[in-house]
Write a protein that holds these residues in place. Structure first.
Motif, short mmCIF file in Angstrom:
data_model
loop_
_atom_site.label_atom_id
_atom_site.label_comp_id
_atom_site.label_asym_id
_atom_site.label_seq_id
_atom_site.Cartn_x
_atom_site.Cartn_y
_atom_site.Cartn_z
N GLN A 110 -14.08 152.53 14.94
CA GLN A 110 -15.22 151.73 15.61
C GLN A 110 -15.66 150.85 14.53
O GLN A 110 -16.65 149.95 14.85
CB GLN A 110 -16.28 152.75 16.01
N GLY A 111 -14.92 150.54 13.47
CA GLY A 111 -15.38 149.45 12.66
C GLY A 111 -16.41 149.74 11.72
O GLY A 111 -17.28 148.62 11.27
N VAL A 112 -17.05 150.89 11.51
CA VAL A 112 -18.18 151.22 10.76
C VAL A 112 -18.15 150.80 9.26
O VAL A 112 -16.80 150.77 8.86
CB VAL A 112 -18.51 152.81 10.60
N SER A 113 -18.99 150.03 8.75
CA SER A 113 -18.99 149.56 7.35
C SER A 113 -18.41 150.51 6.48
O SER A 113 -18.67 151.69 6.66
CB SER A 113 -20.27 148.89 6.96
N SER B 56 -21.28 156.96 2.88
CA SER B 56 -22.49 157.89 3.14
C SER B 56 -22.60 158.67 4.40
O SER B 56 -23.67 159.68 4.35
CB SER B 56 -23.83 157.02 3.31
N MET B 57 -21.57 159.02 5.08
CA MET B 57 -21.64 159.82 6.04
C MET B 57 -21.65 161.38 5.38
O MET B 57 -20.77 161.64 4.52
CB MET B 57 -20.20 159.83 6.94
N ILE C 269 -14.80 161.22 11.00
CA ILE C 269 -14.50 159.96 9.84
C ILE C 269 -13.51 159.06 10.59
O ILE C 269 -13.75 157.82 10.44
CB ILE C 269 -14.19 160.63 8.56
N VAL C 270 -12.51 159.63 11.26
CA VAL C 270 -11.61 158.80 12.01
C VAL C 270 -12.13 158.02 13.03
O VAL C 270 -11.93 156.60 13.20
CB VAL C 270 -10.55 159.70 12.52
#
Length: 58
Positions: A31-34, A40-41, A25-26
């Protein structure tokens, strides 16, 4: 709260023995994931309290 602070707080408060999920998650946060992709991970969905907290913070 900015993503760096969110990531730091997650690492400090992660449940014992679940470091790999929180590390993923970190990494996504850094990395700037939306927001939608993070929420939704699989690693987030496994932790309902973390999901709710992230939803409020992001």
């Amino acid at each position: 709260m900015d993503r760096e602070k969110i990531a730091g707080q997650l690492l400090m408060e992660n449940p014992p023995g679940n470091y790999p999920d929180y590390e993923a998650i970190v990494k996504a946060l850094n990395q700037g994931v939306s927001k939608e992709e993070i929420l939704s991970m699989e690693e987030v969905i496994r932790w309902p309290k973390t999901y709710r907290w992230l939803k409020e913070q992001l």
